[in-house]
Scaffold this active site. Sequence first.
Site, PDB file in Angstrom:
ATOM      1  N   SER A 154       0.825  -1.014   0.005  1.00  0.00           N
ATOM      2  CA  SER A 154       0.081   0.083  -0.032  1.00  0.00           C
ATOM      3  C   SER A 154       0.875   1.444   0.105  1.00  0.00           C
ATOM      4  O   SER A 154       2.004   1.127   0.352  1.00  0.00           O
ATOM      5  CB  SER A 154      -0.995   0.057   1.236  1.00  0.00           C
ATOM      6  OG  SER A 154      -1.421   1.205   1.617  1.00  0.00           O
ATOM      7  N   TYR A 167      -2.896  -0.190  10.273  1.00  0.00           N
ATOM      8  CA  TYR A 167      -2.916  -0.579   8.857  1.00  0.00           C
ATOM      9  C   TYR A 167      -1.336  -0.195   8.398  1.00  0.00           C
ATOM     10  O   TYR A 167      -0.586  -1.060   7.744  1.00  0.00           O
ATOM     11  CB  TYR A 167      -3.924   0.092   8.257  1.00  0.00           C
ATOM     12  CG  TYR A 167      -4.091  -0.102   6.465  1.00  0.00           C
ATOM     13  CD1 TYR A 167      -4.697  -1.260   6.529  1.00  0.00           C
ATOM     14  CD2 TYR A 167      -3.511   0.702   5.733  1.00  0.00           C
ATOM     15  CE1 TYR A 167      -4.906  -1.830   4.986  1.00  0.00           C
ATOM     16  CE2 TYR A 167      -3.837   0.332   4.311  1.00  0.00           C
ATOM     17  CZ  TYR A 167      -4.297  -0.985   3.968  1.00  0.00           C
ATOM     18  OH  TYR A 167      -4.619  -1.095   2.634  1.00  0.00           O
TER      19      TYR A 167
HETATM   20  N1  NAD Z   1      -8.794  -0.147  -2.129  1.00  0.00           N
HETATM   21  C1  NAD Z   1      -7.709   0.416  -1.918  1.00  0.00           C
HETATM   22  O1  NAD Z   1      -7.487   1.704  -2.013  1.00  0.00           O
HETATM   23  C2  NAD Z   1      -6.412  -0.219  -1.471  1.00  0.00           C
HETATM   24  C3  NAD Z   1      -5.043   0.412  -1.362  1.00  0.00           C
HETATM   25  C4  NAD Z   1      -4.187  -0.150  -0.869  1.00  0.00           C
HETATM   26  C5  NAD Z   1      -3.906  -1.369  -0.763  1.00  0.00           C
HETATM   27  N2  NAD Z   1      -5.031  -2.075  -0.649  1.00  0.00           N
HETATM   28  C6  NAD Z   1      -5.155  -3.266  -0.284  1.00  0.00           C
HETATM   29  O2  NAD Z   1      -5.772  -4.285  -1.243  1.00  0.00           O
HETATM   30  C7  NAD Z   1      -6.155  -5.406  -0.732  1.00  0.00           C
HETATM   31  C8  NAD Z   1      -7.663  -5.705  -1.293  1.00  0.00           C
HETATM   32  O3  NAD Z   1      -8.333  -4.564  -0.931  1.00  0.00           O
HETATM   33  P1  NAD Z   1      -9.868  -4.346  -1.386  1.00  0.00           P
HETATM   34  O4  NAD Z   1      -9.889  -2.798  -1.413  1.00  0.00           O
HETATM   35  O5  NAD Z   1      -9.979  -4.963  -2.501  1.00  0.00           O
HETATM   36  O6  NAD Z   1     -10.618  -4.634  -0.044  1.00  0.00           O
HETATM   37  P2  NAD Z   1     -12.182  -5.162  -0.017  1.00  0.00           P
HETATM   38  O7  NAD Z   1     -12.608  -5.070   1.379  1.00  0.00           O
HETATM   39  O8  NAD Z   1     -13.086  -4.557  -1.219  1.00  0.00           O
HETATM   40  O9  NAD Z   1     -12.010  -6.793  -0.044  1.00  0.00           O
HETATM   41  C9  NAD Z   1     -11.237  -7.690   0.798  1.00  0.00           C
HETATM   42  C10 NAD Z   1     -11.600  -8.858   0.497  1.00  0.00           C
HETATM   43  O10 NAD Z   1     -11.188  -9.634   1.533  1.00  0.00           O
HETATM   44  C11 NAD Z   1     -11.812 -10.523   2.486  1.00  0.00           C
HETATM   45  N3  NAD Z   1     -11.067 -10.787   3.864  1.00  0.00           N
HETATM   46  C12 NAD Z   1     -11.041  -9.956   4.637  1.00  0.00           C
HETATM   47  N4  NAD Z   1     -10.570 -10.313   5.599  1.00  0.00           N
HETATM   48  C13 NAD Z   1     -10.487 -12.013   5.295  1.00  0.00           C
HETATM   49  C14 NAD Z   1      -9.674 -13.060   5.981  1.00  0.00           C
HETATM   50  N5  NAD Z   1      -9.238 -12.739   7.292  1.00  0.00           N
HETATM   51  N6  NAD Z   1      -9.505 -14.162   5.433  1.00  0.00           N
HETATM   52  C15 NAD Z   1     -10.000 -14.294   4.039  1.00  0.00           C
HETATM   53  N7  NAD Z   1     -10.635 -13.349   3.483  1.00  0.00           N
HETATM   54  C16 NAD Z   1     -10.677 -12.193   3.996  1.00  0.00           C
HETATM   55  C17 NAD Z   1     -13.060  -9.815   2.589  1.00  0.00           C
HETATM   56  O11 NAD Z   1     -14.026 -10.582   2.721  1.00  0.00           O
HETATM   57  C18 NAD Z   1     -13.182  -9.240   0.830  1.00  0.00           C
HETATM   58  O12 NAD Z   1     -13.762 -10.049   0.111  1.00  0.00           O
HETATM   59  C19 NAD Z   1      -6.136  -5.251   0.956  1.00  0.00           C
HETATM   60  O13 NAD Z   1      -4.982  -6.055   1.296  1.00  0.00           O
HETATM   61  C20 NAD Z   1      -5.843  -3.625   0.777  1.00  0.00           C
HETATM   62  O14 NAD Z   1      -5.344  -3.351   2.184  1.00  0.00           O
HETATM   63  C21 NAD Z   1      -6.663  -1.519  -1.005  1.00  0.00           C
END
Ligand code: NAD
Length: 263
Positions: A154, A167
């Site tokens: 991230s 985080y």
């Molecule tokens: N969206 C952003 O702007 C962003 C930016 C930087 C990094 N990220 C990272 O990208 C990744 C995905 O993010 P996203 O925005 O798609 O999130 P999201 O919340 O849309 O999706 C995350 C998915 O992970 C699943 N999940 C959560 N905890 C879990 C667990 N313990 N075991 C199995 N599944 C689990 C959830 O049920 C969900 O389906 C994350 O690691 C997030 O930190 C996102």
Amino acid sequence: MPHPPTTAAGSVLFSLEGRRALITGSGQGIGLTLARGFAIAGASLVLNDRDPARLAQAVVQLQGEGFSAVGRCFDVARADAVEAGLAGLETEVGPVDILVNNAGIHARAPLESMSREAWQSVLEVNLTSAFLVSRAIAPGMIRRGAGKIINLCSLNSEISRPTIANYAAAKGGLKMLTRAMAVEWGPHNLQTNGLGPGYIRTAMTGALTVDPAFDRTIRARTPAGRWGESGELVGAAVFLASRASDFVNGQIVSVDGGLLAAL
Ligand SMILES: NC(=O)c1ccc[n+]([C@@H]2O[C@H](COP(=O)([O-])OP(=O)(O)OC[C@H]3O[C@@H](n4cnc5c(N)ncnc54)[C@H](O)[C@@H]3O)[C@@H](O)[C@H]2O)c1
């Protein structure tokens, strides 16, 4: 496998034909989008989520689009669940060539009033899970002498903002875990890299995208002047999953509209 000549066509360099990818937390959001991108590049998929209905829907959706996909429902933050969830995967489904440690959560709170639960859960889902799942998958990759691991880092692997200390600590740790994996497993021809999204529109950031003040800040702070979409991560992810990145190890590739380059 011999290395592709530098003149190889892009389609060969970036093809995931014949590869199997396990993507954690791929029931929705970035994980689901990366899964679809990998499938389009030729990979078969193992999806994971802790939410069974969400996972089942994603598997059916991708199968309906003509892709090869199976689901394994387990909580990536629990060591016993990871072991049970991945047991028999190699014999029943096949070897995993590409692992994406994508599952992640937020639990925002001011640092001085952050509960231990909020601290612990974010560390466990965003950092410890990558250790647990990689520990289960890497031995097969080591045996076969090849593998790709992509950790979802991230902006907050590098910089922080108020209310996300848990985080930022987790994603900063994940950056260093990425380097540790690269150092320790590189000699076995595993490449471990991080993908560092900027602000991407997903359920995780849903509340932020509709907050006018936050939205203004992100647009002003990002040289691209906008939020990113999940699909914009696919190119870098396919690169990190393919033979095109066979000499790239321990790097964090930011896909952030230039945010980290700007003051
Ligand atoms: N969206 C952003 O702007 C962003 C930016 C930087 C990094 N990220 C990272 O990208 C990744 C995905 O993010 P996203 O925005 O798609 O999130 P999201 O919340 O849309 O999706 C995350 C998915 O992970 C699943 N999940 C959560 N905890 C879990 C667990 N313990 N075991 C199995 N599944 C689990 C959830 O049920 C969900 O389906 C994350 O690691 C997030 O930190 C996102």
